[in-house]
Design an enzyme around this catalytic site. Structure first.
Site, PDB file in Angstrom:
ATOM      1  N   GLU A   1      18.522  -6.902 -37.159  1.00 54.81           N
ATOM      2  CA  GLU A   1      17.277  -7.859 -37.128  1.00 54.81           C
ATOM      3  C   GLU A   1      17.581  -9.104 -37.729  1.00 54.81           C
ATOM      4  OE1 GLU A   1      14.012  -5.601 -38.823  1.00 54.81           O
ATOM      5  OE2 GLU A   1      13.403  -5.061 -36.998  1.00 54.81           O
TER       6      GLU A   1
ATOM      7  N   GLU B   1      14.514   0.964 -32.825  1.00 54.80           N
ATOM      8  CA  GLU B   1      13.898   1.467 -33.732  1.00 54.80           C
ATOM      9  C   GLU B   1      12.401   1.679 -33.151  1.00 54.80           C
ATOM     10  OE1 GLU B   1      14.041  -1.462 -37.034  1.00 54.80           O
ATOM     11  OE2 GLU B   1      16.001  -1.186 -37.480  1.00 54.80           O
TER      12      GLU B   1
END
Length: 607
Positions: free
Chosen positions: A124, A207
């Site tokens: 991220e 995720e």
């Protein structure tokens, strides 16, 4: 829940994650499974045209690769169904860390006969960074250790902005995505293709959020089991791959809890010690819950392997009440827990990292001349929670430095230092707690301690002694001579070790409390929980192991999980560093289940 996930992110940031090709994660489910029969043909170079060619192919080294927008394991199309388990934050020195970690991983790579099929280089990053040279340096560093055959990958949120910033275009690094549970995944998987080379973009949600984290002072996060299972089914039904975050959340033992912030650094939100996450495998490893059953049912439909039997929950034991004794204040053993024991001198306060201290507590001490009126104390920047104490070196106080107030990063305020009659200088003690490092967003470089001048009536206070504090050997220290410790010279004049307190006159401030209990039978060593109802805030050690923080006055967590391996047959020792005020009965209670109903939120218990 889906909407809230877009506004705040998980707290433990992964710098490197390894996906393991294994039969199961614990006893939960197969981590990876072959795709059901697919209509598309396999790549021509993998076609098997004769038994001899087939035998030669079987003799080749194991191979995991990406072709035709699919994962392939040993020439068979493959669907990833995996799960994250709890991990700890790693140091920021990536090159140093990877030079230790990656050589240990090389023998475990799939093409070397091991279980590791992919290596993540960043997580991220596009949400808070935009430095392609940094990303390329990670690729170069990883390749130096793991070679050219293993798949490297990044993960970013499923938006153009985050993928633009966090990915490396081309075939060298695979770009995976994540997104809020319940969000339509298919437009995001189509977007993912734009950031991978043609034919190199198997849809992967790396995720898939099975629950969410909780900060101190919040209600425990919960997500509906059927809703979560339906979102998982939507991904797996069309042969996309997924990794559950979390499969098992676990516990932020010791000082390893993380934190989040809002748009400003002061909007700081530290995590609970529990990282249960409302995951299908609960903090204690239990699986007898609706979410585990619902997700397992979905996974069973898409797995070509038979799932292992569902394990029974761990047996829990309520050992009952344990009487605690106040042994000494933290100041009374300062010379035994500080490194260096005499402190380090500095004209101005400096972060605890300056002394190699990255976790826990740091004490800052200086002196000032008293005035005939109260003095206003301010600390413009403190990370994360500072307790303020005063001591007149001439007269002192029977209980040591006197508590005058608390300054918190998220609720910074001035403190009025009361006027005291003192013929000498007054010592100012500021005990700073690192409540957990920020793990996501623009404030990742999260130094701890006092990060500004300390102002008295607007003027900087100079001349500091700084004591980094370590609790590595606290049980041994307290039992060396639990009554008559030699106090540090800063507090020796007023030091009295074991002090009585009453309901009308309780002692306040950081102090160690010790209790013991006996487990008579070996087969009675079981998982348990410690309830801290009636206590304020502190840290708990069991047999020298740091269980983490308790803070029932804020909640919602009332109890700490104690895994059976921490306990032992015979005598067990509990040490508390209570920072504020003890339970008036001086009792903790070992109970059989978790409790998340403390504090003003009055959240629902998980039991």
């Amino acid at each position: 829940m889906a909407s809230s996930q877009t506004g705040r992110r998980k707290s433990t940031r992964k710098v490197i994650v390894l996906l393991f090709f294994v039969a199961s994660i614990g006893l939960f489910f197969p981590a990876f499974s072959p795709l059901p029969a697919v209509s598309s043909s396999r790549p021509h170079r993998h076609s098997i045209k004769s038994p001899a060619e087939k035998k030669n192919l079987q003799d080749e080294a194991p191979r995991f690769e990406i072709l035709h927008d699919k994962f392939w394991k040993d020439n068979e199309p493959f669907q990833i169904i995996g799960g994250d388990v709890h991990y700890f934050r790693i140091p920021p020195e990536v090159e140093k860390w990877w030079s230790m970690l990656l050589p240990k991983i090389v023998p475990l790579l799939y093409n070397n006969g091991g279980p590791v099929i992919m290596v993540q280089i960043e997580n991220e990053y596009g949400s808070f960074g935009d430095d392609k040279s940094y990303l390329h340096s990670l690729v170069k560093l990883a390749r130096q250790h793991v070679g050219d055959d293993v798949i490297l990958y990044t993960t970013d949120g499923g938006t153009r902005e985050t993928l633009d910033k966090g990915t490396i275009r081309g075939a060298d690094v695979f770009s995976a995505v994540d997104f809020s549970t319940g969000e339509n995944p298919w437009p995001i998987f189509e977007l993912q293709k734009k950031y991978n080379a043609p034919g190199k973009s198997p849809p992967l949600s790396s995720e898939f959020y099975t629950g969410w984290l909780t900060h101190w002072g919040e209600k425990m996060a919960k997500t509906d089991a059927k809703w979560t299972a339906a979102a998982l089914d939507n991904i797996l039904s069309r042969n996309a791959s997924v990794v559950l975050y979390m499969a098992h959340g676990g516990t932020n033992f010791g000082f390893y809890s993380g934190a989040n912030t809002g748009q400003i650094s002061a909007d700081y939100k530290p995590d609970l010690t529990s990282y249960d996450y409302d995951a299908p495998i609960q903090e204690s490893g239990d699986v007898d819950n609706p979410k585990y059953k619902a997700l397992r049912s979905v996974i069973k439909r898409y797995s070509r392997y038979q799932l292992p039997p569902v394990p029974a929950n761990n047996v829990k034991k309520a050992y009952g009440r344990v009487k605690m004794e106040r042994v000494t204040s933290l100041f009374g053993v300062l010379n035994m827990v500080s490194e260096p024991k005499d402190g380090a001198q500095s004209d101005q306060p400096v972060p605890m990292e300056s002394f190699g201290k990255v976790l826990g507590f740091c004490l800052y001490v200086s002196n000032f001349q008293p005035k005939e009126r109260p003095i206003i104390l301010s600390i413009p920047k403190v990370h994360d929670r500072a307790q303020i104490f005063m001591l007149c070196q001439t007269t002192g106080y029977a209980s040591g430095p006197a508590y005058v107030g608390t300054i918190e990063r998220w609720l910074n305020r001035n403190i009025t230092l009361p006027h005291i009659t003192c013929s000498s200088s007054v010592s100012l003690f500021i005990l700073v707690e690192n409540m957990g490092r920020v793990n996501y967003g623009q404030f990742l470089y999260d130094k701890k301690g006092i990060l500004s001048s300390v102002l008295l009536d607007g003027s900087p206070l100079r001349g500091w002694k700084i004591f980094p504090i370590s609790f590595d050997h606290i049980t041994n220290i307290l039992f060396t001579n639990p009554i008559a410790h030699i106090a540090h010279p800063l507090v020796r004049k007023s030091n009295k070790m074991v002090l009585k307190e009453t309901e009308d006159d309780p002692l306040k401030g950081p102090a160690f409390h010790v209790g013991q209990f006996v487990i008579n039978e070996t087969d009675q060593v079981k998982d348990t929980y410690i309830s801290f109802r009636g206590w304020s805030k502190g840290v708990c050690f069991v047999n020298g192991f740091n269980l983490g923080r308790y803070w029932p006055s804020v909640g919602p967590q009332c109890s700490l999980y104690v895994p059976a391996p921490i306990l032992k047959h015979g005598e067990n020792t509990v040490v508390l560093l209570e920072l504020e005020q003890a339970n008036l009965e001086h009792v903790i209670t070992f109970v059989s289940g978790p409790d998340f109903t403390c504090g003003p939120t009055r959240a629902t218990s998980t039991t």
